[in-house]
Scaffold this active site. Structure first.
Site, PDB file in Angstrom:
ATOM      1  N   ASN A 162      13.951  41.732  15.618  1.00  0.00           N
ATOM      2  CA  ASN A 162      15.229  43.088  14.906  1.00  0.00           C
ATOM      3  C   ASN A 162      15.970  43.204  16.289  1.00  0.00           C
ATOM      4  O   ASN A 162      16.053  45.007  16.786  1.00  0.00           O
ATOM      5  CB  ASN A 162      14.112  44.241  14.456  1.00  0.00           C
ATOM      6  CG  ASN A 162      14.965  44.987  13.632  1.00  0.00           C
ATOM      7  OD1 ASN A 162      16.585  44.884  13.157  1.00  0.00           O
ATOM      8  ND2 ASN A 162      15.301  45.690  12.484  1.00  0.00           N
ATOM      9  N   TRP A 163      16.734  42.507  16.283  1.00  0.00           N
ATOM     10  CA  TRP A 163      18.094  42.913  16.796  1.00  0.00           C
ATOM     11  C   TRP A 163      18.861  44.445  16.732  1.00  0.00           C
ATOM     12  O   TRP A 163      19.037  45.044  17.678  1.00  0.00           O
ATOM     13  CB  TRP A 163      18.704  41.674  17.202  1.00  0.00           C
ATOM     14  CG  TRP A 163      18.582  40.906  18.263  1.00  0.00           C
ATOM     15  CD1 TRP A 163      17.752  40.574  18.202  1.00  0.00           C
ATOM     16  CD2 TRP A 163      19.220  39.499  18.678  1.00  0.00           C
ATOM     17  NE1 TRP A 163      17.211  38.941  18.630  1.00  0.00           N
ATOM     18  CE2 TRP A 163      18.822  38.499  18.964  1.00  0.00           C
ATOM     19  CE3 TRP A 163      21.210  39.321  18.625  1.00  0.00           C
ATOM     20  CZ2 TRP A 163      19.497  37.366  19.851  1.00  0.00           C
ATOM     21  CZ3 TRP A 163      21.622  38.163  18.987  1.00  0.00           C
ATOM     22  CH2 TRP A 163      20.598  37.513  19.743  1.00  0.00           C
ATOM     23  N   LYS A 164      18.643  45.015  15.250  1.00  0.00           N
ATOM     24  CA  LYS A 164      19.279  46.084  15.204  1.00  0.00           C
ATOM     25  C   LYS A 164      20.367  46.072  15.620  1.00  0.00           C
ATOM     26  O   LYS A 164      21.422  44.923  15.342  1.00  0.00           O
ATOM     27  CB  LYS A 164      18.572  47.510  15.733  1.00  0.00           C
ATOM     28  CG  LYS A 164      17.187  47.154  15.844  1.00  0.00           C
ATOM     29  CD  LYS A 164      16.661  48.762  16.313  1.00  0.00           C
ATOM     30  CE  LYS A 164      14.951  48.716  15.107  1.00  0.00           C
ATOM     31  NZ  LYS A 164      14.417  49.638  15.392  1.00  0.00           N
ATOM     32  N   GLY A 223      11.534  45.380  17.976  1.00  0.00           N
ATOM     33  CA  GLY A 223      12.896  46.020  18.289  1.00  0.00           C
ATOM     34  C   GLY A 223      13.057  45.715  19.580  1.00  0.00           C
ATOM     35  O   GLY A 223      13.573  44.321  19.594  1.00  0.00           O
ATOM     36  N   GLY A 224      13.474  46.592  20.301  1.00  0.00           N
ATOM     37  CA  GLY A 224      13.785  46.768  22.019  1.00  0.00           C
ATOM     38  C   GLY A 224      13.543  45.228  22.687  1.00  0.00           C
ATOM     39  O   GLY A 224      14.627  44.752  23.541  1.00  0.00           O
ATOM     40  N   GLY A 277      11.209  52.792  19.220  1.00  0.00           N
ATOM     41  CA  GLY A 277      11.437  53.369  19.596  1.00  0.00           C
ATOM     42  C   GLY A 277      11.115  53.952  20.459  1.00  0.00           C
ATOM     43  O   GLY A 277      11.904  54.886  21.829  1.00  0.00           O
ATOM     44  N   SER A 312       7.078  49.567  18.775  1.00  0.00           N
ATOM     45  CA  SER A 312       6.722  49.282  20.000  1.00  0.00           C
ATOM     46  C   SER A 312       5.812  48.778  20.870  1.00  0.00           C
ATOM     47  O   SER A 312       5.056  48.978  21.660  1.00  0.00           O
ATOM     48  CB  SER A 312       6.691  51.167  20.590  1.00  0.00           C
ATOM     49  OG  SER A 312       7.463  52.160  20.592  1.00  0.00           O
ATOM     50  N   GLU A 355       5.541  50.047   9.935  1.00  0.00           N
ATOM     51  CA  GLU A 355       6.220  50.310  10.876  1.00  0.00           C
ATOM     52  C   GLU A 355       6.008  51.992  10.691  1.00  0.00           C
ATOM     53  O   GLU A 355       7.118  52.489  10.639  1.00  0.00           O
ATOM     54  CB  GLU A 355       7.586  49.993  11.526  1.00  0.00           C
ATOM     55  CG  GLU A 355       7.693  48.138  11.115  1.00  0.00           C
ATOM     56  CD  GLU A 355       8.965  47.772  12.081  1.00  0.00           C
ATOM     57  OE1 GLU A 355       9.316  47.596  12.599  1.00  0.00           O
ATOM     58  OE2 GLU A 355      10.460  48.132  11.900  1.00  0.00           O
ATOM     59  N   GLU A 398      15.245  52.564   9.668  1.00  0.00           N
ATOM     60  CA  GLU A 398      16.537  53.583  10.074  1.00  0.00           C
ATOM     61  C   GLU A 398      17.636  53.564   8.981  1.00  0.00           C
ATOM     62  O   GLU A 398      18.104  54.314   8.746  1.00  0.00           O
ATOM     63  CB  GLU A 398      17.079  52.667  11.178  1.00  0.00           C
ATOM     64  CG  GLU A 398      16.063  53.117  12.332  1.00  0.00           C
ATOM     65  CD  GLU A 398      15.857  51.774  12.950  1.00  0.00           C
ATOM     66  OE1 GLU A 398      16.930  50.441  13.755  1.00  0.00           O
ATOM     67  OE2 GLU A 398      15.639  51.906  14.248  1.00  0.00           O
ATOM     68  N   HIS A 431      13.982  48.696   6.412  1.00  0.00           N
ATOM     69  CA  HIS A 431      13.747  49.823   7.354  1.00  0.00           C
ATOM     70  C   HIS A 431      14.146  51.102   7.900  1.00  0.00           C
ATOM     71  O   HIS A 431      14.977  51.747   6.762  1.00  0.00           O
ATOM     72  CB  HIS A 431      15.049  48.865   8.602  1.00  0.00           C
ATOM     73  CG  HIS A 431      13.974  49.395  10.115  1.00  0.00           C
ATOM     74  ND1 HIS A 431      14.735  50.153  10.438  1.00  0.00           N
ATOM     75  CD2 HIS A 431      13.603  48.039  10.919  1.00  0.00           C
ATOM     76  CE1 HIS A 431      13.560  50.181  11.539  1.00  0.00           C
ATOM     77  NE2 HIS A 431      13.014  48.979  11.017  1.00  0.00           N
TER      78      HIS A 431
HETATM   79  P1  13P Z   1      10.719  48.611  19.063  1.00  0.00           P
HETATM   80  O1  13P Z   1      10.257  47.812  18.948  1.00  0.00           O
HETATM   81  O2  13P Z   1      12.209  49.425  19.234  1.00  0.00           O
HETATM   82  O3  13P Z   1      10.159  50.329  19.042  1.00  0.00           O
HETATM   83  O4  13P Z   1      11.395  48.873  17.294  1.00  0.00           O
HETATM   84  C1  13P Z   1      10.363  48.608  16.110  1.00  0.00           C
HETATM   85  C2  13P Z   1      11.036  48.079  15.063  1.00  0.00           C
HETATM   86  O5  13P Z   1      11.935  49.140  14.651  1.00  0.00           O
HETATM   87  C3  13P Z   1      11.309  46.594  14.640  1.00  0.00           C
HETATM   88  O6  13P Z   1      12.434  46.478  12.753  1.00  0.00           O
END
Ligand code: 13P
Length: 256
Positions: A13-15, A235-236, A178, A214, A172, A102, A100
């Site tokens: 997930n590149w966000k 994510g990251g 994050g 994470s 999640e 967010e 998600h």
């Molecule tokens: P991180 O891997 O950066 O913690 O993010 C997880 C995430 O929100 C994937 O959708």
């Protein structure tokens, strides 16, 4: 097939990250690396929708599938700035992340809206990746199962068993996203087993359950080894080809 031998699915997930030049480098590296993985591991990337055409042109013919991070609750119409699920399908996408945390937090998306978006994604032939997860306060209050159960139920109530079987669900925990602080494999497995039972009651026990929060090369294998963790939503670490491919390799090492 026993649970331990389930195929694994790893989705980035590149966000809101990426630019044309950097995307091209990253997508080419992922396509090449994924080509060397066993078929028991499926790899996907969910990109900002603006980059769908670029992603399609670079990944078509590779084993990597792609998708977006949200879809509109409407199919078309006067909804400025929205992207409809059928538009996403036009670009060969497989996945649409919905719900998600967010989006639930920063865009005030309700559980009901998430359920409608899930329906729109299914109607367009996409596989929704439905995200659920509790905040730290909710975990500390002992209400994790109540929270994620209610989030999942809101979606399942609107679907037939056949539709439910087409979902992917991602657990999640909000406190792990994050933060560098992943859930332990025991914590994640416990919630996944709970979600699995909920899905089984709907006749959708085989829905892939991804863990997100994470995930890194050094904790991925331990997480993916758990019987109800079918892969990860990353994510990251999905923004760095080496880290993302190392996580995919960890999935390969425990996949059937
Ligand atoms: P991180 O891997 O950066 O913690 O993010 C997880 C995430 O929100 C994937 O959708």
């Amino acid at each position: 097939m026993s649970k331990q031998q389930r195929a694994k699915l790893v989705v980035g997930n590149w966000k809101m990250h990426g630019r044309l030049a950097a995307n091209a480098t990253l997508l080419r590296a992922i396509a090449q690396g994924a080509g060397e993985l066993p078929a028991a591991v499926r790899v996907g990337v969910c990109v900002p929708s603006l980059y769908l055409a670029q992603t399609q042109s670079l990944l078509e013919g590779s084993p990597v599938v792609w998708g977006v991070q949200d879809v509109s609750a409407f199919t078309h119409g006067a909804y400025t700035g929205e992207v409809a699920a059928p538009m996403v399908s036009d670009f060969g996408a497989m996945f649409a992340i919905v719900g998600h945390s967010e989006r639930r937090a920063y865009h005030r998306e309700s559980a009901e809206l998430v359920a409608v978006k899930t329906q729109r994604a299914l109607e367009a032939g996409l596989t929704p990746i439905v995200c659920v997860g509790e905040t730290l306060e909710e975990r500390e209050a002992g209400s994790t199962e109540q929270v994620v159960g209610a989030q999942l139920d809101e979606v399942l109530e609107k679907l037939s068993a056949e539709e439910a079987a087409r979902l992917v669900v991602a657990y999640e925990p909000v406190w792990a996203i994050g933060t560098g602080k992943s859930a332990t494999s025991e914590q994640a497995q416990a919630v996944h087993a709970f979600l699995r039972a909920r899905l089984a009651a709907k006749g959708a026990a085989d829905v892939p359950l991804l863990y997100g929060g994470s995930v890194k090369p050094d904790n991925a294998e331990e997480l993916f080894r758990q019987p109800d963790i079918d892969g990860g939503l990353i994510g990251g670490a999905s923004l760095k080809d080496r880290d993302f491919l190392a996580i995919c390799k960890a999935a390969a090492s425990v996949a059937g």
